[in-house]
Design a protein around this motif. Sequence first.
Motif, PDB file in Angstrom:
ATOM      1  N   UNK A   1      32.006  47.801  18.317  1.00  0.00           N
ATOM      2  CA  UNK A   1      32.371  48.098  16.934  1.00  0.00           C
ATOM      3  C   UNK A   1      31.334  47.508  15.977  1.00  0.00           C
ATOM      4  N   UNK A   2      30.762  48.374  15.148  1.00  0.00           N
ATOM      5  CA  UNK A   2      29.761  47.912  14.194  1.00  0.00           C
ATOM      6  C   UNK A   2      30.419  47.023  13.162  1.00  0.00           C
ATOM      7  N   UNK A   3      29.756  45.921  12.879  1.00  0.00           N
ATOM      8  CA  UNK A   3      30.313  45.061  11.868  1.00  0.00           C
ATOM      9  C   UNK A   3      29.237  44.673  10.865  1.00  0.00           C
ATOM     10  N   UNK A   4      29.576  44.865   9.596  1.00  0.00           N
ATOM     11  CA  UNK A   4      28.725  44.415   8.502  1.00  0.00           C
ATOM     12  C   UNK A   4      29.546  43.414   7.709  1.00  0.00           C
ATOM     13  N   UNK A   5      29.038  42.199   7.618  1.00  0.00           N
ATOM     14  CA  UNK A   5      29.783  41.167   6.905  1.00  0.00           C
ATOM     15  C   UNK A   5      29.007  40.724   5.671  1.00  0.00           C
ATOM     16  N   UNK A   6      29.750  40.346   4.663  1.00  0.00           N
ATOM     17  CA  UNK A   6      29.151  39.839   3.428  1.00  0.00           C
ATOM     18  C   UNK A   6      29.703  38.446   3.184  1.00  0.00           C
ATOM     19  N   UNK A   7      28.861  37.609   2.610  1.00  0.00           N
ATOM     20  CA  UNK A   7      29.153  36.173   2.562  1.00  0.00           C
ATOM     21  C   UNK A   7      30.406  35.828   1.770  1.00  0.00           C
ATOM     22  N   UNK A   8      30.705  36.588   0.721  1.00  0.00           N
ATOM     23  CA  UNK A   8      31.877  36.261  -0.096  1.00  0.00           C
ATOM     24  C   UNK A   8      32.590  37.538  -0.503  1.00  0.00           C
ATOM     25  N   UNK A   9      33.910  37.495  -0.630  1.00  0.00           N
ATOM     26  CA  UNK A   9      34.628  38.649  -1.180  1.00  0.00           C
ATOM     27  C   UNK A   9      34.663  38.594  -2.710  1.00  0.00           C
ATOM     28  N   UNK A  10      34.772  37.367  -3.220  1.00  0.00           N
ATOM     29  CA  UNK A  10      34.809  37.174  -4.668  1.00  0.00           C
ATOM     30  C   UNK A  10      33.865  36.040  -5.039  1.00  0.00           C
ATOM     31  N   UNK A  11      33.179  36.217  -6.167  1.00  0.00           N
ATOM     32  CA  UNK A  11      32.229  35.208  -6.613  1.00  0.00           C
ATOM     33  C   UNK A  11      32.243  35.177  -8.129  1.00  0.00           C
ATOM     34  N   UNK A  12      32.302  33.984  -8.687  1.00  0.00           N
ATOM     35  CA  UNK A  12      32.227  33.839 -10.144  1.00  0.00           C
ATOM     36  C   UNK A  12      31.045  32.947 -10.465  1.00  0.00           C
ATOM     37  N   UNK A  13      30.138  33.440 -11.300  1.00  0.00           N
ATOM     38  CA  UNK A  13      28.933  32.691 -11.660  1.00  0.00           C
ATOM     39  C   UNK A  13      28.773  32.708 -13.179  1.00  0.00           C
ATOM     40  N   UNK A  14      27.965  31.763 -13.634  1.00  0.00           N
ATOM     41  CA  UNK A  14      27.691  31.692 -15.075  1.00  0.00           C
ATOM     42  C   UNK A  14      26.380  32.391 -15.406  1.00  0.00           C
ATOM     43  N   UNK A  15      26.281  32.869 -16.604  1.00  0.00           N
ATOM     44  CA  UNK A  15      25.057  33.512 -17.092  1.00  0.00           C
ATOM     45  C   UNK A  15      23.871  32.578 -16.885  1.00  0.00           C
ATOM     46  N   UNK A  16      22.796  33.137 -16.338  1.00  0.00           N
ATOM     47  CA  UNK A  16      21.585  32.364 -16.124  1.00  0.00           C
ATOM     48  C   UNK A  16      21.471  31.737 -14.747  1.00  0.00           C
ATOM     49  N   UNK A  17      22.557  31.711 -13.989  1.00  0.00           N
ATOM     50  CA  UNK A  17      22.508  31.135 -12.646  1.00  0.00           C
ATOM     51  C   UNK A  17      21.755  32.055 -11.695  1.00  0.00           C
ATOM     52  N   UNK A  18      21.164  31.466 -10.657  1.00  0.00           N
ATOM     53  CA  UNK A  18      20.559  32.247  -9.588  1.00  0.00           C
ATOM     54  C   UNK A  18      21.655  32.499  -8.554  1.00  0.00           C
ATOM     55  N   UNK A  19      21.781  33.755  -8.152  1.00  0.00           N
ATOM     56  CA  UNK A  19      22.875  34.143  -7.265  1.00  0.00           C
ATOM     57  C   UNK A  19      22.310  34.776  -5.998  1.00  0.00           C
ATOM     58  N   UNK A  20      22.857  34.363  -4.877  1.00  0.00           N
ATOM     59  CA  UNK A  20      22.460  34.917  -3.587  1.00  0.00           C
ATOM     60  C   UNK A  20      23.666  35.625  -2.966  1.00  0.00           C
ATOM     61  N   UNK A  21      23.489  36.878  -2.608  1.00  0.00           N
ATOM     62  CA  UNK A  21      24.505  37.607  -1.856  1.00  0.00           C
ATOM     63  C   UNK A  21      23.920  37.899  -0.480  1.00  0.00           C
ATOM     64  N   UNK A  22      24.677  37.516   0.547  1.00  0.00           N
ATOM     65  CA  UNK A  22      24.170  37.650   1.910  1.00  0.00           C
ATOM     66  C   UNK A  22      24.907  38.759   2.652  1.00  0.00           C
ATOM     67  N   UNK A  23      24.169  39.436   3.499  1.00  0.00           N
ATOM     68  CA  UNK A  23      24.734  40.507   4.312  1.00  0.00           C
ATOM     69  C   UNK A  23      24.185  40.374   5.724  1.00  0.00           C
ATOM     70  N   UNK A  24      25.089  40.481   6.703  1.00  0.00           N
ATOM     71  CA  UNK A  24      24.675  40.394   8.097  1.00  0.00           C
ATOM     72  C   UNK A  24      25.291  41.548   8.876  1.00  0.00           C
ATOM     73  N   UNK A  25      24.469  42.208   9.691  1.00  0.00           N
ATOM     74  CA  UNK A  25      24.981  43.275  10.569  1.00  0.00           C
ATOM     75  C   UNK A  25      24.673  42.925  12.013  1.00  0.00           C
ATOM     76  N   UNK A  26      25.568  43.398  12.904  1.00  0.00           N
ATOM     77  CA  UNK A  26      25.457  42.982  14.304  1.00  0.00           C
ATOM     78  C   UNK A  26      25.086  44.118  15.239  1.00  0.00           C
TER      79      UNK A  26
END
Lengths: 112, 111
Positions: A1-26
């Motif tokens: 079964x193909x799986x694609x996962x993302x690091x967070x379901x919900x994320x709250x950040x402030x204006x000006x912050x550096x944001x990283x969204x991660x994705x991993x597939x197997x």
Amino acid sequence: DVKVTQSSRYLVKRTGEKVFLECVQDMDHENMFWYRQDPGLGLRLIYFSYDVKMKEKGDIPEGYSVSREKKERFSLILESASTNQTSMYLCASSSGGAGEQYFGPGTRLTVT
Amino acid sequence: QQPVQSPQAVILREGEDAVINCSSSKALYSVHWYRQKHGEAPVFLMILLKGGEQKGHDKISASFNEKKQQSSLYLTASQLSYSGTYFCGTESGGSNYKLTFGKGTLLTVNP
């Protein structure tokens, strides 16, 4: 079964912050994609990668960058988050050729 | 440029049929169809490649007219489980497998 996962379901950040969204597939897929989804606008491609360290701009790359150091991992970076980047972010992967894309569950990012 | 989907929304009773259209201004290599249920990720339905082929998936089928740069998705004898938003994704030649998605068609099937 193909799986694609993302690091967070919900994320709250402030204006000006550096944001990283991660994705991993197997599934050893060559291609990986980052989309954002906004009501009434459908899925819009931000960046995609068809090989390690290779990347191409999608339709709305402004304000974003990406990194793909390993085949299974594709990161989306918001260098300085802004409120207009509040959205649902979806990662997808596919094998070489016009293959079906497998989507992750998405990250709902809120920038305040 | 995003392909144009029509209609934007459609409401059906269980057992009725529906057609969703996808039209592009570019020459197309392939058309993909996905369905997204509320709160979930999009899920692949089918791919149609250049050549005018038609594909089927249970009671869901699709056609691709490459000359007109159009594709249509046919849902027959709709079931409650067909409810969701349907997206077409189009691939133009030389795009390195990049898809451009339409804005979606919201399909609601009522009992």
